[in-house]
Write an enzyme that holds these catalytic residues in place. Structure first.
Site, PDB file in Angstrom:
ATOM      1  N   ASP A 102       0.855  -1.192   0.000  1.00  0.00           N
ATOM      2  CA  ASP A 102       0.000   0.000   0.000  1.00  0.00           C
ATOM      3  C   ASP A 102       0.890   1.242   0.000  1.00  0.00           C
ATOM      4  O   ASP A 102       1.890   1.312   0.718  1.00  0.00           O
ATOM      5  CB  ASP A 102      -0.916  -0.006   1.229  1.00  0.00           C
ATOM      6  CG  ASP A 102      -2.073   0.957   1.088  1.00  0.00           C
ATOM      7  OD1 ASP A 102      -3.226   0.498   0.998  1.00  0.00           O
ATOM      8  OD2 ASP A 102      -1.827   2.192   1.070  1.00  0.00           O
TER       9      ASP A 102
ATOM     10  N   HIS B 253     -10.449  -5.312  -3.293  1.00  0.00           N
ATOM     11  CA  HIS B 253      -9.096  -5.544  -2.771  1.00  0.00           C
ATOM     12  C   HIS B 253      -9.190  -5.913  -1.298  1.00  0.00           C
ATOM     13  O   HIS B 253     -10.118  -5.520  -0.590  1.00  0.00           O
ATOM     14  CB  HIS B 253      -8.207  -4.306  -2.946  1.00  0.00           C
ATOM     15  CG  HIS B 253      -8.785  -3.049  -2.386  1.00  0.00           C
ATOM     16  ND1 HIS B 253      -9.748  -2.312  -3.035  1.00  0.00           N
ATOM     17  CD2 HIS B 253      -8.552  -2.407  -1.218  1.00  0.00           C
ATOM     18  CE1 HIS B 253     -10.075  -1.264  -2.298  1.00  0.00           C
ATOM     19  NE2 HIS B 253      -9.363  -1.308  -1.185  1.00  0.00           N
TER      20      HIS B 253
ATOM     21  N   HIS C 146      -7.030  -5.787   2.272  1.00  0.00           N
ATOM     22  CA  HIS C 146      -5.875  -5.230   2.990  1.00  0.00           C
ATOM     23  C   HIS C 146      -5.264  -6.330   3.853  1.00  0.00           C
ATOM     24  O   HIS C 146      -5.974  -7.028   4.586  1.00  0.00           O
ATOM     25  CB  HIS C 146      -6.300  -4.090   3.920  1.00  0.00           C
ATOM     26  CG  HIS C 146      -6.834  -2.885   3.215  1.00  0.00           C
ATOM     27  ND1 HIS C 146      -6.067  -1.766   2.995  1.00  0.00           N
ATOM     28  CD2 HIS C 146      -8.050  -2.623   2.679  1.00  0.00           C
ATOM     29  CE1 HIS C 146      -6.804  -0.847   2.374  1.00  0.00           C
ATOM     30  NE2 HIS C 146      -8.011  -1.350   2.177  1.00  0.00           N
TER      31      HIS C 146
ATOM     32  N   VAL D  17     -11.151   2.918  -3.261  1.00  0.00           N
ATOM     33  CA  VAL D  17     -10.825   2.508  -4.632  1.00  0.00           C
ATOM     34  C   VAL D  17     -11.858   1.463  -5.072  1.00  0.00           C
ATOM     35  O   VAL D  17     -12.005   0.411  -4.420  1.00  0.00           O
ATOM     36  CB  VAL D  17      -9.395   1.934  -4.721  1.00  0.00           C
ATOM     37  CG1 VAL D  17      -9.117   1.403  -6.127  1.00  0.00           C
ATOM     38  CG2 VAL D  17      -8.369   3.001  -4.344  1.00  0.00           C
TER      39      VAL D  17
HETATM   40  P1  AMP Z   1      -9.778   1.352   0.450  1.00  0.00           P
HETATM   41  O1  AMP Z   1      -9.950   2.573   1.274  1.00  0.00           O
HETATM   42  O2  AMP Z   1     -10.166   0.085   1.147  1.00  0.00           O
HETATM   43  O3  AMP Z   1     -10.428   1.485  -0.916  1.00  0.00           O
HETATM   44  O4  AMP Z   1      -8.228   1.207   0.210  1.00  0.00           O
HETATM   45  C1  AMP Z   1      -7.560   1.690  -0.910  1.00  0.00           C
HETATM   46  C2  AMP Z   1      -6.092   1.644  -0.597  1.00  0.00           C
HETATM   47  O5  AMP Z   1      -5.381   1.793  -1.822  1.00  0.00           O
HETATM   48  C3  AMP Z   1      -5.609   2.755   0.335  1.00  0.00           C
HETATM   49  O6  AMP Z   1      -5.051   2.161   1.508  1.00  0.00           O
HETATM   50  C4  AMP Z   1      -4.575   3.502  -0.499  1.00  0.00           C
HETATM   51  O7  AMP Z   1      -3.481   3.936   0.267  1.00  0.00           O
HETATM   52  C5  AMP Z   1      -4.184   2.458  -1.530  1.00  0.00           C
HETATM   53  N1  AMP Z   1      -3.658   2.976  -2.786  1.00  0.00           N
HETATM   54  C6  AMP Z   1      -4.224   3.899  -3.595  1.00  0.00           C
HETATM   55  N2  AMP Z   1      -3.460   4.105  -4.686  1.00  0.00           N
HETATM   56  C7  AMP Z   1      -2.406   3.256  -4.575  1.00  0.00           C
HETATM   57  C8  AMP Z   1      -1.263   2.983  -5.388  1.00  0.00           C
HETATM   58  N3  AMP Z   1      -1.049   3.622  -6.543  1.00  0.00           N
HETATM   59  N4  AMP Z   1      -0.368   2.055  -4.960  1.00  0.00           N
HETATM   60  C9  AMP Z   1      -0.563   1.418  -3.786  1.00  0.00           C
HETATM   61  N5  AMP Z   1      -1.628   1.632  -2.976  1.00  0.00           N
HETATM   62  C10 AMP Z   1      -2.523   2.535  -3.357  1.00  0.00           C
END
Ligand code: AMP
Length: 117
Positions: free
Chosen positions: A33, A103, A105, A99
């Site tokens: 992340d 996914h 975590h 996002v």
């Molecule tokens: P969520 O809030 O569950 O949708 O988590 C989305 C996660 O994606 C967040 O923890 C962000 O920090 C992570 N994220 C967004 N863009 C990127 C990226 N380009 N590379 C790695 N992690 C990312």
């Protein structure tokens, strides 16, 4: 596999955007992340664009088990399998999903709090 050009995780899966990639196979990728909330914070992501857990079809439900298998492999390679770790899938606006591509975590490497909500 057709990726969404407007989806950041599709673009990472396609290699169009760089990431700290730790694992990949035909169906799944895993990368660190960009904004880690723990010493180990990895995202486990299906290559297929599924916008959220709520959009997962019955046929695709086994994908979550595959994601858990990847997480368990990562726990071993990250050296934290004995200490423990946490898997989280945020779903939708009130579930805290930012996002819009399914996914999981993977969090570990420190004592995580008891609070889930
Ligand atoms: P969520 O809030 O569950 O949708 O988590 C989305 C996660 O994606 C967040 O923890 C962000 O920090 C992570 N994220 C967004 N863009 C990127 C990226 N380009 N590379 C790695 N992690 C990312």
């Amino acid at each position: 596999m057709k990726e969404r050009t407007d989806c950041i995780f599709c673009r990472i899966a396609a290699g169009e955007i760089g990431s700290d990639l730790l694992y990949q196979d035909n169906g799944i990728i895993a990368f660190r992340d960009i904004n880690p909330l723990a010493p180990t914070h990895i995202l486990i992501v299906p290559r297929k664009h599924i916008s959220s857990l709520a959009e997962l079809s019955e046929d695709e439900a086994t994908l979550t088990g595959t994601m858990v298998n990847v997480a368990n492999c990562l726990a071993r390679s990250e050296g934290i399998v004995e200490r423990g770790y946490r898997l989280v899938i945020n779903c939708g606006r009130e579930g805290g999903q930012g996002v819009a591509h399914l996914h999981m975590h993977f969090l570990g490497g420190r004592q995580l709090g008891n609070q889930l909500g």
